[in-house]
Design a protein around this motif. Structure first.
Motif, PDB file in Angstrom:
ATOM      1  N   ARG A  83      29.634   2.085  53.799  1.00  0.00           N
ATOM      2  CA  ARG A  83      30.971   2.668  53.808  1.00  0.00           C
ATOM      3  C   ARG A  83      30.917   4.097  54.332  1.00  0.00           C
ATOM      4  N   ALA A 147      35.121   0.061  54.994  1.00  0.00           N
ATOM      5  CA  ALA A 147      33.862  -0.296  54.340  1.00  0.00           C
ATOM      6  C   ALA A 147      33.564  -1.749  54.682  1.00  0.00           C
ATOM      7  N   THR A 200      37.731   3.053  47.639  1.00  0.00           N
ATOM      8  CA  THR A 200      38.559   2.090  48.373  1.00  0.00           C
ATOM      9  C   THR A 200      40.005   2.164  47.910  1.00  0.00           C
TER      10      THR A 200
END
Length: 622
Positions: A83, A147, A200
């Protein structure tokens, strides 16, 4: 959301002031300020601004909701993560692309992609993050603000549990990863310390070919929140259809137990019970609860994600019926969707239309995971390969105006029958059950052969475009209680065609092209390919099989009564083909297929009532 909260009294004053201004007929000026886009967004696209070499690499184990190995603990699913990180954006939150696969570490002639790549780790330490990720997804998308997560399916790689071949262990294990990304499941590091995913925004896409694509379909069919899109490539939507041809027959492919042995990463004793189930319930020819657990197509009404499907119309591994039934159900439930249909076999679009594929996939993920209006949903829904590297687009698929045209079967000259849009006539045709291969069954239609009967059109006066799944209705009388029944649509006429029988239609070349950033351990370069083409006079366009004992029910077979006429219906595999003017379309009827099924020939015979038999051909406007 802003971190602070406005007091109730302050809100009241603002609302009152707004009411006064509006009542006075004045426009209320906007005080809202649009958040600036993250630096990986430029206009309506993402751009590569984050360091791939500097990306965070970690491994976590997500706790599933099932205990597939029966050890008293819920399965833990290994997730390798790459990521982006950016010191100037410490609160950067990015969407996630997942490929959940059983193939990441297996060594029995398997791996990911055309070059069979596998995960590599810097050390053998269980906590070691991945140093080389298969395929190009991480190389291309991580610098662009995504990611990428490579998930070992249950019982494979570094995951616990058992590989249950599209079953609850695999599907719910992969679903748990989506849940974890949205704060609804727990995960742990190698030392058992809990770990969350604050990096995220919870927007997730899944992608994968074949088995991997089957898992993407199945997770979407759970309706899990947070899953925004799936990209199934040559993907299974019914494991019964894949293994039993949705017809009570055994396909000439790997058994469920063979697949388990191919990919399992667990000691034999740990998954003995799973293997027993695969060897018993999974060996059943009749449809049962085992197969019912492995049919995401039956749960398509739960899908909340968009779907970009890709399938080879000559894929004889995962037949195109797996795409067709899935697509039909997605359309019925109004799911946003897009499709590519190729002339190749079991091949990833990265290896048959590379540049266009990467560009299109980029725009698709930007649309659904970055909330950018890339325009892709205003473009044609379908893209179909007409010949080698010749593509035609369709506003919707199947094309608007596609309708069934009924073709009758007639006795013809007594050797070769007639296929016509004219009215049916009387008469019968007989087919003896002797094993016959597909090439032998399809070739030389004017010659009488034991084991097949051909119905042939006159040379076509104009191009004939068929799109969708044809249906053959046969009124038959069988001399045996159960036999195989095979039907094929065949294009007869000289033409350069993709030779899908050679390398599934492609040959791998020496030159490479690169698709993304790289490190010394993980490059983004892959061998180019070229299409295999061949000049032939014969091309099988679509097929269907049926065990006559399963003519009424896949779950409860009933023998054919001796010398009794009954009607059977066969749904052919979905396709989109143009048969050129001057060619002839053939309907080839045979019984035992020695190429794609394992059912033995009975030596019996089947009579066909020509007056009550027909072909319904989905026909698109010229």
């Amino acid at each position: 959301m802003q971190s602070g909260m406005t007091g109730i009294s302050q809100i009241s004053r603002l609302v009152t002031a707004a009411a006064i201004v509006i009542a006075g007929g004045l426009a209320l000026p906007s005080t809202a300020r649009a958040e600036p886009p993250p630096k990986h967004v430029s206009g309506n696209t993402t751009i590569p601004v984050y360091s791939y070499a500097g990306a965070a690499r970690e491994v976590v184990w997500v706790r599933s909701s099932v205990d597939s190995d029966g050890d008293g603990a819920l399965d833990r699913i290994a997730v390798d993560i790459v990521r982006p990180v950016d010191p100037t954006q410490p609160d950067l939150k990015v969407p996630v692309i997942i490929e959940a696969s059983p193939y990441y570490t297996c060594t029995n002639a398997c791996g990911r992609g055309n070059e069979l790549e596998r995960k590599l780790y810097a050390t053998t330490d269980p906590a070691s993050p991945v140093s080389r990720m298969p395929l190009y997804y991480d190389n291309f998308f991580v610098p662009r603000g995504y990611a990428f997560l490579a998930v070992d399916l249950s019982g494979t790689g570094r995951s616990k549990g058992c590989a249950d071949i599209g079953g609850p262990g695999e599907v719910l294990g992969a679903k748990a990863v989506v849940d974890w990304l949205n704060g609804k499941a727990k995960a742990f590091r190698a030392d058992n310390t809990p770990v969350t995913a604050p990096w995220t925004n919870g927007k997730v896409g899944m992608i994968g070919k074949s088995w991997d694509g089957a898992i993407a379909n199945a997770v979407a069919a759970t309706g899990v929140p947070g899953l925004r899109t799936v990209v199934p490539i040559s993907a299974v939507s019914s494991w019964y259809d894949w293994e039993r041809l949705n017809a009570g027959l055994v396909a000439a492919v790997s058994s469920m137990d063979d697949l388990h042995l191919k990919v399992t990463g667990r000691p034999p004793a740990a998954c003995a019970a799973t293997r027993t189930t695969l060897q018993t319930a999974g060996a059943a020819v009749d449809h049962n609860a085992f197969w019912g657990q492995r049919e995401p197509v039956a749960q398509a009404g739960n899908v909340q994600a968009s779907v970009f499907a890709v399938h080879g119309m000559n894929d004889l591994n995962v037949k195109s019926s797996n795409f067709g039934r899935w697509w039909q159900q997605l359309a019925a439930h109004g799911v946003p969707r897009k499709v590519w249909l190729s002339q190749e076999g079991h091949v990833d679009p990265f290896d048959f239309r590379r540049a266009a594929w990467v560009q299109t996939l980029h725009r698709w993920f930007d649309q659904w995971l970055q909330d950018l209006d890339t325009g892709i949903m205003s473009e044609p829904m379908g893209s179909v390969e007409r010949g080698a590297d010749v593509w035609a687009d369709s506003a919707v698929w199947p094309p608007t105006g596609t309708h069934n045209v009924v073709w009758s079967v007639r006795s013809g000259n007594g050797v070769t029958g007639e296929l016509t849009t004219g009215a049916p006539q009387g008469g019968e045709a007989a087919v003896t059950d002797v094993a016959i291969s597909e090439p032998n069954a399809a070739a030389a239609p004017e010659i009488g052969k034991a084991g097949r009967h051909v119905f042939l059109t006159a040379p076509l006066a104009a191009d004939l475009h068929t799109a969708g799944a044809a249906t053959v209705v046969l009124r038959i009388r069988s001399s045996v209680p159960s036999s195989a029944l095979t039907v094929r649509l065949v294009d007869y006429g000289p033409r350069q065609r993709v030779n899908w029988e050679l390398g599934s239609g492609i040959t791998t070349l020496a030159p490479e092209t690169c698709w993304g950033a790289q490190t010394p351990a993980d490059d983004a370069c892959y061998h180019e390919t070229t299409k295999n083409v061949i000049a032939t006079d014969t091309s099988v366009l679509s097929r269907a099989w049926l065990d006559t004992a399963h003519r009424k029910s896949l779950a409860d077979p009933t023998p054919m009564p001796a010398d009794t006429w009954e009607t059977v219906v066969l749904r052919l595999h979905d396709t989109d083909q143009v048969i050129p003017a001057g060619h002839r379309l053939g309907l080839v009827v045979s019984l035992t297929d020695s190429t794609y099924t394992w059912k033995a020939a009975t030596g019996g015979s089947v009579q066909i009532d020509l007056h009550r038999s027909l072909l319904r051909l989905p026909t698109a406007p010229a």
